[in-house]
Design a protein around this motif. Structure first.
Motif, PDB file in Angstrom:
ATOM      1  N   ARG A  55      43.227  10.799 -12.609  1.00  0.00           N
ATOM      2  CA  ARG A  55      44.232   9.829 -12.159  1.00  0.00           C
ATOM      3  C   ARG A  55      45.526   9.944 -12.964  1.00  0.00           C
ATOM      4  NH1 ARG A  55      39.610   6.109 -12.195  1.00  0.00           N
ATOM      5  NH2 ARG A  55      38.724   6.256 -10.114  1.00  0.00           N
ATOM      6  N   ARG A  56      45.402  10.278 -14.240  1.00  0.00           N
ATOM      7  CA  ARG A  56      46.590  10.428 -15.088  1.00  0.00           C
ATOM      8  C   ARG A  56      47.467  11.582 -14.628  1.00  0.00           C
ATOM      9  NH1 ARG A  56      45.106  11.885 -20.495  1.00  0.00           N
ATOM     10  NH2 ARG A  56      43.100  12.442 -19.655  1.00  0.00           N
ATOM     11  N   LEU A  57      46.850  12.607 -14.073  1.00  0.00           N
ATOM     12  CA  LEU A  57      47.595  13.790 -13.663  1.00  0.00           C
ATOM     13  C   LEU A  57      48.494  13.534 -12.463  1.00  0.00           C
ATOM     14  CD1 LEU A  57      44.848  16.521 -13.967  1.00  0.00           C
ATOM     15  CD2 LEU A  57      46.741  16.101 -15.526  1.00  0.00           C
ATOM     16  N   LYS A  58      48.092  12.625 -11.613  1.00  0.00           N
ATOM     17  CA  LYS A  58      48.817  12.406 -10.369  1.00  0.00           C
ATOM     18  C   LYS A  58      50.269  12.022 -10.615  1.00  0.00           C
ATOM     19  CE  LYS A  58      48.537  10.091  -5.977  1.00  0.00           C
ATOM     20  NZ  LYS A  58      47.810   9.183  -5.133  1.00  0.00           N
ATOM     21  N   ASP A  59      50.530  11.198 -11.609  1.00  0.00           N
ATOM     22  CA  ASP A  59      51.879  10.709 -11.875  1.00  0.00           C
ATOM     23  C   ASP A  59      52.545  11.409 -13.051  1.00  0.00           C
ATOM     24  OD1 ASP A  59      51.636   8.837  -9.802  1.00  0.00           O
ATOM     25  OD2 ASP A  59      50.532   7.495 -11.137  1.00  0.00           O
ATOM     26  N   ASP A  60      51.917  12.451 -13.550  1.00  0.00           N
ATOM     27  CA  ASP A  60      52.405  13.124 -14.750  1.00  0.00           C
ATOM     28  C   ASP A  60      53.657  13.959 -14.501  1.00  0.00           C
ATOM     29  OD1 ASP A  60      52.482  13.924 -17.357  1.00  0.00           O
ATOM     30  OD2 ASP A  60      50.677  15.132 -17.280  1.00  0.00           O
ATOM     31  N   GLY A  61      53.834  14.469 -13.286  1.00  0.00           N
ATOM     32  CA  GLY A  61      55.010  15.256 -12.964  1.00  0.00           C
ATOM     33  C   GLY A  61      54.959  16.707 -13.409  1.00  0.00           C
ATOM     34  N   ARG A  62      53.829  17.139 -13.919  1.00  0.00           N
ATOM     35  CA  ARG A  62      53.682  18.535 -14.332  1.00  0.00           C
ATOM     36  C   ARG A  62      52.755  19.270 -13.374  1.00  0.00           C
ATOM     37  NH1 ARG A  62      51.567  18.411 -20.164  1.00  0.00           N
ATOM     38  NH2 ARG A  62      50.592  16.524 -19.421  1.00  0.00           N
ATOM     39  N   ARG A  63      52.910  20.569 -13.337  1.00  0.00           N
ATOM     40  CA  ARG A  63      52.053  21.413 -12.514  1.00  0.00           C
ATOM     41  C   ARG A  63      50.770  21.708 -13.274  1.00  0.00           C
ATOM     42  NH1 ARG A  63      53.941  26.515  -8.875  1.00  0.00           N
ATOM     43  NH2 ARG A  63      53.042  25.486  -7.087  1.00  0.00           N
ATOM     44  N   LEU A  64      49.655  21.704 -12.563  1.00  0.00           N
ATOM     45  CA  LEU A  64      48.355  21.928 -13.172  1.00  0.00           C
ATOM     46  C   LEU A  64      47.889  23.352 -12.885  1.00  0.00           C
ATOM     47  CD1 LEU A  64      45.799  20.691 -14.546  1.00  0.00           C
ATOM     48  CD2 LEU A  64      44.992  20.184 -12.244  1.00  0.00           C
ATOM     49  N   LEU A  65      47.472  24.058 -13.919  1.00  0.00           N
ATOM     50  CA  LEU A  65      46.875  25.383 -13.776  1.00  0.00           C
ATOM     51  C   LEU A  65      45.365  25.216 -13.841  1.00  0.00           C
ATOM     52  CD1 LEU A  65      47.064  28.491 -13.679  1.00  0.00           C
ATOM     53  CD2 LEU A  65      47.063  28.431 -16.176  1.00  0.00           C
ATOM     54  N   CYS A  66      44.690  25.712 -12.837  1.00  0.00           N
ATOM     55  CA  CYS A  66      43.238  25.589 -12.753  1.00  0.00           C
ATOM     56  C   CYS A  66      42.644  26.982 -12.606  1.00  0.00           C
ATOM     57  CB  CYS A  66      42.885  24.707 -11.549  1.00  0.00           C
ATOM     58  SG  CYS A  66      41.131  24.365 -11.379  1.00  0.00           S
ATOM     59  N   ASP A  77      50.169  19.306  -6.957  1.00  0.00           N
ATOM     60  CA  ASP A  77      50.901  20.381  -7.620  1.00  0.00           C
ATOM     61  C   ASP A  77      49.963  21.204  -8.507  1.00  0.00           C
ATOM     62  OD1 ASP A  77      53.036  21.947  -8.169  1.00  0.00           O
ATOM     63  OD2 ASP A  77      54.110  20.481  -9.378  1.00  0.00           O
ATOM     64  N   VAL A  78      49.183  22.059  -7.857  1.00  0.00           N
ATOM     65  CA  VAL A  78      48.155  22.852  -8.531  1.00  0.00           C
ATOM     66  C   VAL A  78      48.387  24.329  -8.237  1.00  0.00           C
ATOM     67  CG1 VAL A  78      45.677  23.378  -8.612  1.00  0.00           C
ATOM     68  CG2 VAL A  78      46.441  21.007  -8.413  1.00  0.00           C
ATOM     69  N   VAL A  79      48.256  25.138  -9.271  1.00  0.00           N
ATOM     70  CA  VAL A  79      48.214  26.592  -9.114  1.00  0.00           C
ATOM     71  C   VAL A  79      46.843  27.031  -9.598  1.00  0.00           C
ATOM     72  CG1 VAL A  79      49.127  28.810  -9.848  1.00  0.00           C
ATOM     73  CG2 VAL A  79      50.676  26.892  -9.490  1.00  0.00           C
ATOM     74  N   ALA A  80      46.111  27.686  -8.730  1.00  0.00           N
ATOM     75  CA  ALA A  80      44.800  28.202  -9.090  1.00  0.00           C
ATOM     76  C   ALA A  80      44.949  29.664  -9.492  1.00  0.00           C
ATOM     77  CB  ALA A  80      43.839  28.061  -7.920  1.00  0.00           C
ATOM     78  N   CYS A  81      44.228  30.067 -10.509  1.00  0.00           N
ATOM     79  CA  CYS A  81      44.308  31.435 -11.020  1.00  0.00           C
ATOM     80  C   CYS A  81      42.901  32.010 -11.142  1.00  0.00           C
ATOM     81  CB  CYS A  81      45.002  31.432 -12.379  1.00  0.00           C
ATOM     82  SG  CYS A  81      45.140  33.069 -13.114  1.00  0.00           S
TER      83      CYS A  81
END
Length: 79
Positions: free
Chosen positions: A12-23, A45-49
């Motif tokens: 839930r914290r990630l949703k409003d964080d404004g940063r892109r998530l690398l998974c 806002d997720v980039v999967a690698c």
């Protein structure tokens, strides 16, 4: 700043964080389930690698990302 995810509630914290998530994604059950959790919690806002080690390594990950609308990149380590 790094954010550590230890519980589903931490998403839930990630949703409003404004940063892109690398998974990191293998295309297996665990990483695909994580992608579904992220989508379910509205994290867009997720980039999967993935690291490609064989022919089918990246295909499952790419398919999961496409189905969920996430960007996907692969590092090719096949010989």
């Amino acid at each position: 700043m790094n954010t550590r995810i230890e519980r589903v509630e931490d998403l839930r914290r990630l949703k409003d964080d404004g940063r892109r998530l690398l998974c990191l994604v293998s295309g297996g059950v665990d990483s695909t389930f994580l992608l579904h959790l992220l989508r379910q919690h509205g994290i867009d806002d997720v980039v999967a690698c993935s690291v490609r080690l064989g022919e089918d390594e990246g295909r499952r990950a790419a398919d999961a990302c496409k189905a969920l609308g996430y960007d996907w990149i692969a590092v090719d380590r096949r010989e």
